[in-house]
Write a protein that holds these residues in place. Structure first.
Motif, PDB file in Angstrom:
ATOM      1  N   ASP A   7      68.702  60.844  52.263  1.00 51.00           N
ATOM      2  CA  ASP A   7      67.605  60.353  51.438  1.00 51.00           C
ATOM      3  C   ASP A   7      67.513  61.177  50.161  1.00 51.00           C
ATOM      4  O   ASP A   7      66.553  61.916  49.936  1.00 51.00           O
ATOM      5  N   SER A  44      59.863  53.277  52.801  1.00 54.43           N
ATOM      6  CA  SER A  44      60.488  53.271  54.123  1.00 54.43           C
ATOM      7  C   SER A  44      59.457  53.008  55.205  1.00 54.43           C
ATOM      8  O   SER A  44      58.269  53.330  55.056  1.00 54.43           O
ATOM      9  N   GLU A  90      63.723  56.433  60.819  1.00 53.49           N
ATOM     10  CA  GLU A  90      63.564  55.411  59.795  1.00 53.49           C
ATOM     11  C   GLU A  90      64.201  54.110  60.280  1.00 53.49           C
ATOM     12  O   GLU A  90      65.382  54.068  60.615  1.00 53.49           O
ATOM     13  N   GLU A  92      63.821  49.701  55.161  1.00 53.26           N
ATOM     14  CA  GLU A  92      63.343  49.951  53.811  1.00 53.26           C
ATOM     15  C   GLU A  92      62.816  48.650  53.234  1.00 53.26           C
ATOM     16  O   GLU A  92      63.407  47.583  53.432  1.00 53.26           O
TER      17      GLU A  92
END
Length: 757
Positions: A454, A515, A522, A525
């Protein structure tokens, strides 16, 4: 004698390993620019010609350029005065011109030394107006782009002709030399004086012998690429080291029988300095400068080679160590120098004559004149200074007015002097508009990561146009790419000229990547699109505070970008009412050392995600910074937001997580309808950087604790973390990097470029 007092703010300028100070070029030229003058009270007496007894030869002191190494010149002056050796002429270049000008205008060695120690070198060299002096809209520009980069669009994309306009230098020189405003010739000074600059239009040396003494001294130390050159009529002047760094010939032309030249001996070449491109380039420049010094060294009657090999041209904090090198070299040549000493009676007569020519009085201005401007701009400047008519000149107040005008963003520098006209004395103000704009272009790079998967990189720019729809109006056009991307435009216009009330219509087309998490994993998105148009009615309380009330019509929605479709997408077209207040009372945007900042915003949307009806949100952030000792800063930040009972908002709610926002958690990992976050910590300045390229390096430790309400099951009830980091303030913005350990096994490293706290 003039008494010079300036508040001392010490700084540490790096030695040869630092940017542009590696090379001997800097030892000769570079940091002359950091010398400035300030302050005082003066008395003027009728000028009398210098009378030199026929029984002794005339003596000239010649000072070489060399940045902080030139402090050694003060030591030579100290020794000469102590041994009653009269000086009839002074000539110098760059730093030598500045020390020489101070001496020639009536200051003794101790006064010059005190003055030099009192200069805020980082502020002078960085060339940046203090954040507190900026107008409110220029403060907003700094918040959005916390760096020193400003381009002009007046003639295509262009940069200013120096990293530093030289405004701070010029103002201190203006202040110090103000009593000599009507000086007809530099021969009328307590000691006749000359300084050398390079005429950039002809490529030849220019010897200043009349005109503005402050402007002459500002010209001789205008280091190319660092300080903007000085324009005078059709001529443009820069540092004189390139053409005549040890002006013995100039002293001869003044009529000196004996020339004592002070050379700053930096020792043999350190070959390791040639390991870099900057070092090689600097060495080439040094060779060229040395060539113009050879004949001067031969033509001096006495050559004093002050050993400054242990120092660099940037060692301004070491005046107490460098000045004695001048005393030492003079003592080594005592037998030669004392030939020109005089007895006590003759010395007293010499000092009395010199003191009689020293000016200490500045008349009260009876009018204000503005040079070089017309129309509304001229009126704007003149109105700022009319309050000083008929009152004793107060340089501090005048310079505050100048800072306020420069804070508007259109003036590169504003100098001042006195002028005689029709039997009256007035205040002459000389504004210099930035020649590369308006319009202006601010640009900035953003970098942020606390996970190897990220790393977010963005680039943004802001073009600002002035006066398109009347005085005081501005048009801003913003564009950005990266996680936050889009185009926005806003017109700012006072309701009437000079009013604090304004209207600000706008258009925007933006999208943000966010996100969605399950715990710390995660899952997907989403792209948030927020496009619309609207207008604000606002009131500017001061250069620190502004209130806005507005209404927008938006096209607002969330769409899945990558991953599992966990969150329900939505598309809304709400009317949005908003009220926003912002207070900017901190002293910097990168790493404030003191002051407070507050932003609070209330919004109401007529539609809400996933349910019918509208909803309201209120989000606020407050930060305060307190200095501790000379190097420490304690800070506290409190932020919080509420959706006033609205639920099931998804990504339209509030989130925590990411660098400097619960750093041990992933970006946006904690998502809910309401939140709070408290941060507190300590910053400690490790080292000061060369002000040309940056400010300081800080170490910091901070603690964060927060809470998200209405979050998914499994969200920690009171997440917290502790972090350590290093922050480097540079001309490109603040770089930071560190590591954070939190609750529930959360651990992250993080780094970034952009605002800190």
């Amino acid at each position: 004698m003039m008494r010079l007092t300036v508040s001392w703010i010490g700084n540490r300028v790096q030695r040869h390993g630092d940017f542009m100070l590696k090379s001997a070029f800097c030892r000769r030229v570079f940091a002359a620019a950091f010398v400035l003058m300030a302050s005082s009270a003066y008395v003027v007496e009728a000028q009398k010609p210098v009378i030199v007894p026929a029984s002794r030869p005339t003596v000239a002191l010649v000072f070489e350029g060399g940045g902080a190494l030139g402090f050694a010149h003060i030591g030579v002056i100290e020794w000469m005065e102590a041994h009653h050796i009269p000086v009839d002429y002074v000539a110098g270049t760059s730093m030598g011109g500045l020390v020489g000008g101070l001496y020639a205008s009536g200051n003794n060695a101790q006064e010059i030394s005190t003055f030099m120690e009192g200069i805020n070198w980082p502020a002078v060299l960085s060339g940046q107006l203090p954040f507190q002096a900026l107008s409110y809209r220029r403060k907003e520009d700094r918040l959005a782009f916390p760096n020193r980069l400003e381009f002009g669009l007046k003639h295509g994309i262009s940069l200013p002709n120096g990293l530093n306009s030289g405004s701070a230098v010029g103002l201190l020189l203006d202040r110090t030399m103000l009593p000599y405003y009507d000086l007809k010739n530099f021969d009328d000074l307590p000691i006749p004086f000359r300084c050398v600059a390079t005429d950039l239009t002809s490529g030849q040396e220019h010897v200043f012998k009349d005109g503005s003494l402050a402007q002459a001294m500002r010209s001789t130390m205008s280091i190319p690429g660092v300080f903007a050159p000085v324009a005078h009529g059709t001529q443009i002047y820069s540092d004189g080291a390139a053409v005549n760094n040890l002006p013995v010939n100039v002293a001869r032309a003044m009529g000196a029988d004996i020339v004592i030249a002070v050379y700053l001996d930096t020792g043999p070449l350190n070959k390791t300095s040639l390991d870099s491109l900057v070092g090689v380039a600097g060495r080439n420049v040094e060779i060229m400068i040395a060539a113009n010094e050879l004949n001067s060294m031969k033509n001096a009657n006495i050559l004093l080679k002050a050993d400054v090999s242990k120092f660099t041209s940037g060692d301004f904090e070491k005046s107490a160590e460098i000045i004695p090198q001048g005393v030492k070299v003079a003592e080594e040549h005592a037998a030669e120098l004392e030939k020109y000493a005089v007895n006590d009676a003759d010395w007293d007569a010499y000092v009395k004559q010199r003191t009689a020519r020293t000016r200490t009085h500045v008349p009260d201005p009876q009018f204000v004149d503005v040079y070089g401007l017309k129309g509304a701009q001229r009126a704007e400047v003149k109105n700022e200074f009319t309050k000083y008519i008929g009152k004793p000149v107060d340089p501090q107040k005048i310079e505050t007015s100048i800072a306020d005008l420069q804070g508007l963003g259109t003036y590169s520098s504003i100098s001042y002097n006195m002028i005689d006209e029709k039997g009256e004395t007035g205040l002459l103000v000389r504004p210099r508009l930035k020649d590369y704009g308006p319009p202006f272009l601010n640009v900035g790079l953003t970098l942020s990561s606390n996970d190897s998967n990220d790393i977010q990189l963005g680039l943004g720019g802001r073009a600002t146009f002035f006066g398109l729809v009347g005085p005081g109006s501005e048009v801003r056009l913003n564009a950005s790419i990266g996680q936050l991307a889009g185009i926005t435009g806003e017109l700012y216009k006072p309701l009437v000229n000079g009013s604090r009330f304004f209207v600000a219509p706008r258009l925007y087309y933006t999208h943000t990547i966010t996100s969605f998490y399950s715990g710390s994993q995660e899952l997907s998105e989403y792209t948030e699109n927020r496009n619309g148009l609207g207008a604000d009615l606002g009131y500017r309380f001061s250069s620190k505070a502004e209130l806005r009330i507005g209404e927008d019509y938006q096209w607002y929605g969330e769409t899945l970008r990558i991953g599992q479709p966990i969150e329900q997408v939505f598309q809304l077209q709400p009317f949005v009412s908003n009220v926003q207040f912002q207070y900017l009372g901190q002293d910097s945007v990168q790493v404030p050392t003191k002051g407070s900042e507050l932003l609070t915003k209330f919004t109401y949307l007529t539609e809400r995600p996933n349910e019918s009806g509208g909803f309201s949100q209120w989000d606020s952030r407050m930060a305060h910074f307190t200095p501790v000792g000379e190097k420490g800063i304690i800070f506290g930040v409190a932020s919080g937001g509420t959706s006033f009972g609205a639920t099931n908002l998804g990504l339209a709610g509030f989130s925590l997580g990411g660098p400097l926002r619960l750093s041990a958690y992933g970006r946006g990992e904690l998502l809910g309808n309401d939140y709070f976050l408290f941060q507190t910590g300590y910053l400690y300045r490790l080292v000061k950087l060369n002000p040309v390229i940056g400010d300081s390096i800080y170490a910091t430790g901070f603690y964060e604790i927060g809470k998200v309400y209405g979050a998914a099951s499994g969200t920690p009830s009171l997440p917290y973390d502790g972090s350590v980091a290093v922050v480097v303030k540079t001309l490109l913005g603040p770089f930071y990097g560190g590591a954070s350990i939190g609750d529930s096994g959360h651990r992250k490293w993080f780094f970034g470029l952009g605002r800190v706290f």
